[in-house]
Design an enzyme around this catalytic site. Structure first.
Site, PDB file in Angstrom:
ATOM      1  N   ASP A 105       0.863  -1.184   0.000  1.00 44.15           N
ATOM      2  CA  ASP A 105       0.000   0.000   0.000  1.00 44.15           C
ATOM      3  C   ASP A 105       0.901   1.236   0.000  1.00 44.15           C
ATOM      4  O   ASP A 105       1.856   1.301  -0.764  1.00 44.15           O
ATOM      5  CB  ASP A 105      -0.944  -0.083   1.215  1.00 44.15           C
ATOM      6  CG  ASP A 105      -1.988   1.025   1.271  1.00 44.15           C
ATOM      7  OD1 ASP A 105      -2.716   1.189   0.284  1.00 44.15           O
ATOM      8  OD2 ASP A 105      -2.082   1.702   2.301  1.00 44.15           O
ATOM      9  N   TYR A 149     -12.786   7.750  -1.611  1.00 44.25           N
ATOM     10  CA  TYR A 149     -12.354   7.841  -0.213  1.00 44.25           C
ATOM     11  C   TYR A 149     -11.103   8.705  -0.025  1.00 44.25           C
ATOM     12  O   TYR A 149     -10.995   9.433   0.966  1.00 44.25           O
ATOM     13  CB  TYR A 149     -12.158   6.438   0.391  1.00 44.25           C
ATOM     14  CG  TYR A 149     -10.876   5.753  -0.003  1.00 44.25           C
ATOM     15  CD1 TYR A 149      -9.771   5.752   0.849  1.00 44.25           C
ATOM     16  CD2 TYR A 149     -10.748   5.115  -1.233  1.00 44.25           C
ATOM     17  CE1 TYR A 149      -8.582   5.129   0.486  1.00 44.25           C
ATOM     18  CE2 TYR A 149      -9.569   4.498  -1.597  1.00 44.25           C
ATOM     19  CZ  TYR A 149      -8.494   4.501  -0.740  1.00 44.25           C
ATOM     20  OH  TYR A 149      -7.317   3.894  -1.117  1.00 44.25           O
ATOM     21  N   TYR A 232      -2.731  10.318   3.294  1.00 45.62           N
ATOM     22  CA  TYR A 232      -3.746  10.959   2.454  1.00 45.62           C
ATOM     23  C   TYR A 232      -3.534  12.444   2.206  1.00 45.62           C
ATOM     24  O   TYR A 232      -3.887  12.947   1.158  1.00 45.62           O
ATOM     25  CB  TYR A 232      -5.140  10.695   3.028  1.00 45.62           C
ATOM     26  CG  TYR A 232      -5.380   9.211   3.103  1.00 45.62           C
ATOM     27  CD1 TYR A 232      -5.546   8.473   1.931  1.00 45.62           C
ATOM     28  CD2 TYR A 232      -5.325   8.527   4.310  1.00 45.62           C
ATOM     29  CE1 TYR A 232      -5.694   7.093   1.969  1.00 45.62           C
ATOM     30  CE2 TYR A 232      -5.472   7.152   4.353  1.00 45.62           C
ATOM     31  CZ  TYR A 232      -5.649   6.439   3.184  1.00 45.62           C
ATOM     32  OH  TYR A 232      -5.770   5.088   3.219  1.00 45.62           O
ATOM     33  N   HIS A 294      -6.677  -6.438  -1.495  1.00 38.87           N
ATOM     34  CA  HIS A 294      -5.765  -5.392  -1.061  1.00 38.87           C
ATOM     35  C   HIS A 294      -4.866  -5.869   0.080  1.00 38.87           C
ATOM     36  O   HIS A 294      -3.763  -5.362   0.258  1.00 38.87           O
ATOM     37  CB  HIS A 294      -6.603  -4.193  -0.609  1.00 38.87           C
ATOM     38  CG  HIS A 294      -5.801  -2.967  -0.289  1.00 38.87           C
ATOM     39  ND1 HIS A 294      -5.008  -2.340  -1.230  1.00 38.87           N
ATOM     40  CD2 HIS A 294      -5.651  -2.246   0.860  1.00 38.87           C
ATOM     41  CE1 HIS A 294      -4.417  -1.287  -0.669  1.00 38.87           C
ATOM     42  NE2 HIS A 294      -4.793  -1.209   0.598  1.00 38.87           N
TER      43      HIS A 294
END
Length: 318
Positions: A105, A149, A232, A294
């Site tokens: 990730d 998201y 993020y 994932h």
């Protein structure tokens, strides 16, 4: 074997970082695992024990602001480059000249930056789900709707209000359920991301209540402030890429679950299958796991562990 994993704290850049470790301390180069979100060192439990059983030394740090590591004094200013600097300082503090890196990730983005900036320290790397990516390699999120998201979580305060309705364990539970699906998580305008999961939705079969309790306890401790900031809110950073050649010549492996929703990000499948990533990492092998999600390393350790071990053992001198 889990009880053989040892835990220590290393002072790094003014913070105490938590590091989980197992395996022969003399084995070199060690394997350092870099987690994603909503993960912590624990997400590598199956891989750490497997590589240690094969004679390697495995280390899995919690990033600053995650798990048992210290929260930085200004979480809202944390960037991917801070995590790269922490990793470098950690290796120096532990007197480790070279490592194999394994990233999943956004851990793959930390790995990519680290390899770009400190390639003399990297023996080889494995990425799961997210390929090697220099900053801005693939980032066409504009095509995705407002309810995507990442767009929601980039907005200061929005995820905090959404998550704040629930306890930490439920937030992690919901994200694990959402992120283990094959579709990109997108909310409608009148929904929040947490509303995409119902209390009756089951956890993935490979993720136990005990696993959830581990994550819940650690996110209760750390909160979500740093995790929302990195990855993020600091995506891409402000790096001047003209300074570096993004091509890296180290041996590398990419493991992609074909049911990983990230594979559906605009441009991602083409970046992987179309050869762009191979042009940047010429010594790259790509392996697809048809049913892989994932969280392929937690879902299918029986498939992922042998791939990582084959990669580690195929290196000259090992």
């Amino acid at each position: 074997i889990m009880e053989k994993i040892e835990h220590k704290y290393v002072q790094v850049n003014g913070l105490k970082l938590h590091v989980a470790e197992i395996g022969a301390a003399s084995s070199s180069p060690p394997v350092v695992f870099l987690h994603g979100f909503p993960e912590i060192w624990y997400s590598w439990r199956h891989q750490m024990t497997a590589v240690a059983s094969a004679g390697f030394r495995a280390l899995a740090p919690d990033y600053r602001g995650y798990g048992l590591s210290d929260i930085p004094p200004e979480p809202e200013k944390t960037t991917h480059l801070d995590l790269v600097a922490d990793l470098l300082a950690l290796l120096d503090a532990l007197d480790i000249p070279k490592v194999f890196l394994v990233g999943k990730d956004f851990g793959s983005l930390v790995l990519s930056l680290f390899t770009l900036l400190h390639r003399d320290r990297v023996e080889g790397f494995v990425t799961l789900g997210v390929p090697y990516m220099p900053p801005n390699a693939v980032g066409h999120y504009d095509e995705l709707p407002e309810g995507f998201y990442i767009k929601r979580w980039k907005e200061p305060g929005r995820a905090e209000a959404d998550f704040g309705r629930l306890d930490a364990e439920t937030v992690v539970r919901n994200v694990y359920i959402l992120f283990s699906k094959a579709e990109i998580p997108i909310a409608s305008p009148e929904q929040e991301i947490m509303d995409l999961v119902k209390p009756s939705d089951p956890l993935p079969p490979w993720f136990t209540d005990e696993d959830l309790a581990e994550y819940g306890a650690l996110y209760r401790r750390s909160g979500f402030q740093t995790p929302l900031q990195v990855p993020y809110r600091s995506l891409g950073g402000n790096l001047d890429l003209s300074v570096w050649n993004p091509r890296v010549d180290v041996p590398a492996l990419l493991i992609v679950g074909e049911k990983d929703y990230v594979f559906k990000f605009p441009g991602m499948e083409d970046y992987i299958r179309g050869g762009t990533v191979k042009s940047l990492v010429p010594n790259l092998e790509v392996i697809f796991i048809p049913e892989g999600s994932h969280f392929v390393q937690e879902q299918s350790p029986h498939l992922v562990n042998p791939l990582i071990l084959n990669f580690l053992q195929a290196r000259p001198g090992e």
